[in-house]
Enzyme design. Structure first.
Site, PDB file in Angstrom:
ATOM      1  N   ASN A 107       0.851  -1.191   0.000  1.00  0.00           N
ATOM      2  CA  ASN A 107       0.000   0.000   0.000  1.00  0.00           C
ATOM      3  C   ASN A 107       0.881   1.234   0.000  1.00  0.00           C
ATOM      4  OD1 ASN A 107      -2.463   1.514   0.242  1.00  0.00           O
ATOM      5  ND2 ASN A 107      -1.987   1.842   2.407  1.00  0.00           N
ATOM      6  N   HIS A 109       0.787   5.300   1.339  1.00  0.00           N
ATOM      7  CA  HIS A 109       0.042   6.198   2.221  1.00  0.00           C
ATOM      8  C   HIS A 109       0.705   7.575   2.193  1.00  0.00           C
ATOM      9  CE1 HIS A 109      -2.608   7.300   5.476  1.00  0.00           C
ATOM     10  NE2 HIS A 109      -1.576   7.857   6.090  1.00  0.00           N
ATOM     11  N   SER A 136       4.734   6.965   2.229  1.00  0.00           N
ATOM     12  CA  SER A 136       5.315   5.683   2.640  1.00  0.00           C
ATOM     13  C   SER A 136       4.705   4.533   1.854  1.00  0.00           C
ATOM     14  CB  SER A 136       4.992   5.416   4.121  1.00  0.00           C
ATOM     15  OG  SER A 136       5.297   6.514   4.943  1.00  0.00           O
ATOM     16  N   ASP A 145      -2.899   1.090   7.893  1.00  0.00           N
ATOM     17  CA  ASP A 145      -1.719   1.933   7.642  1.00  0.00           C
ATOM     18  C   ASP A 145      -0.576   1.598   8.608  1.00  0.00           C
ATOM     19  OD1 ASP A 145      -3.140   3.277   5.646  1.00  0.00           O
ATOM     20  OD2 ASP A 145      -3.915   4.741   7.070  1.00  0.00           O
TER      21      ASP A 145
HETATM   22  C1  GRF Z   1      -2.684   8.618  -2.933  1.00  0.00           C
HETATM   23  O1  GRF Z   1      -2.524   9.821  -2.261  1.00  0.00           O
HETATM   24  C2  GRF Z   1      -2.260   7.473  -2.048  1.00  0.00           C
HETATM   25  O2  GRF Z   1      -1.253   7.808  -1.169  1.00  0.00           O
HETATM   26  C3  GRF Z   1      -3.525   7.150  -1.309  1.00  0.00           C
HETATM   27  O3  GRF Z   1      -4.544   7.349  -2.250  1.00  0.00           O
HETATM   28  C4  GRF Z   1      -4.144   8.317  -3.210  1.00  0.00           C
HETATM   29  C5  GRF Z   1      -4.346   7.721  -4.570  1.00  0.00           C
HETATM   30  O4  GRF Z   1      -4.124   8.645  -5.590  1.00  0.00           O
HETATM   31  N1  GRF Z   1      -3.454   5.814  -0.788  1.00  0.00           N
HETATM   32  P1  GRF Z   1      -4.142   8.182  -7.110  1.00  0.00           P
HETATM   33  O5  GRF Z   1      -5.521   7.576  -7.369  1.00  0.00           O
HETATM   34  O6  GRF Z   1      -3.050   7.198  -7.310  1.00  0.00           O
HETATM   35  O7  GRF Z   1      -3.952   9.424  -7.898  1.00  0.00           O
END
Ligand code: GRF
Length: 214
Positions: A107, A109, A136, A145
Site C-alpha cells: 500500500n 500512504h 510511505s 496503515d
Molecule cells: C494517494 O494519495 C495514495 O497515497 C492514497 O490514495 C491516493 C491515490 O491517488 N493511498 P491516485 O488515485 O493514485 O492518484
C-alpha cells in the site's frame, strides 16, 4: 520469470499511471489486471489505454465486507497474482483478505508513517507545524496503515503551503517510490519475513529505505 501484478484502485489512478510508465520490456513486473470497486474510476481508462485488462467489482453488490473481499480474492487469484498493489483503493480490507496476501500486498500512504494514519494527512501535517512531510510504501498487515515500511520519501513543507500544494508535492514523490518498491519486489530483491522487510538480504530499518527529495 515475470512477476504478475494486480493493482486495485478506486479513483484517479495517478499512482497506477506511474507504475505503468515505469514498466520496461526487460522488467520482470507485468501488470496483469487493474481492478476497481468503482466503475467510474478514471484509473480504469488509464489501464485500458495501456492495454491492461480491467475489471470492476462493485462492493455495493455484496451483502457485507467478507462477501466482497471473498469475491475480490477470487478475482485477483484468477490472474495468478504474485503481487497485489493498493493504489488509492478506498476500502478497509478484512483480516481474511490481508492474511491471504501476507508478504505480497503493498500500500502507499500519503504521510511519513507512523505519523498521520488515516485521512487528511496533509492538513494534519500543516496544523502540526511539521517542516517535513512525505509518503510511505508498506506491506499491508491487519493494522490500518500499520504494516512494515519498505520505502519513504521525505518532502519539505514550505511556509506558504496549503493542503493542496503540499499534496501535489507528496503525490509527485509517491510516483517515484511506488514504482521503485514494485520493481524491487518483482526483481526478488524485497521480501517480508518475521524479522521485517529485507532488501537485498539486509533488514531495512523500521522507517524502510528513506529517500530525501531535497
Ligand atoms: C494517494 O494519495 C495514495 O497515497 C492514497 O490514495 C491516493 C491515490 O491517488 N493511498 P491516485 O488515485 O493514485 O492518484
Amino acid at each position: 520469470m515475470t512477476c504478475k501484478v494486480v493493482v486495485l484502485i478506486s479513483g484517479s489512478g495517478s499512482n497506477l499511471q506511474a507504475l505503468i510508465d515505469s514498466l520496461q520490456a526487460d522488467s520482470p513486473a507485468q501488470i496483469s489486471a487493474v481492478i476497481s470497486n468503482r466503475a467510474d474510476a478514471f484509473g480504469l481508462q488509464r489501464a485500458a489505454k495501456a492495454g491492461i485488462t480491467t475489471q470492476v467489482l462493485d462492493h455495493k453488490a455484496f451483502a457485507d465486507r467478507e462477501a466482497f473481499d471473498g469475491a475480490l480474492i477470487e478475482a485477483i487469484d484468477a490472474y495468478q497474482a504474485d503481487l497485489v498493489i493498493l493504489a488509492g483503493f478506498m476500502r478497509i480490507l478484512t483480516l481474511g483478505f490481508v492474511t491471504h496476501y501476507t508478504g505480497r500486498l503493498l500500500n502507499i500512504h500519503p504521510s511519513l508513517l507512523p505519523k498521520y494514519k488515516g485521512l487528511h494527512t496533509h492538513q494534519r501535517a500543516l496544523e502540526a507545524g511539521d517542516t517535513e512531510h512525505g509518503c510511505s510504501v508498506h506491506f499491508v498487515t491487519e493494522e490500518l496503515d500499520g504494516g512494515p515500511l519498505v520505502v519513504q520519501a521525505v518532502v519539505p513543507v514550505m511556509a506558504d503551503d496549503t493542503a493542496d500544494t503540499l499534496a501535489e508535492r507528496v503525490h509527485a514523490a509517491e510516483h517515484q517510490i511506488y514504482p521503485l518498491a514494485m520493481h524491487w519486489f518483482a526483481q526478488g530483491r524485497l521480501q517480508l519475513d518475521e524479522r521485517g522487510c529485507q532488501l537485498d538480504g539486509q533488514l531495512l530499518p523500521a522507517s524502510g529505505q528513506v529517500i530525501r527529495t531535497f
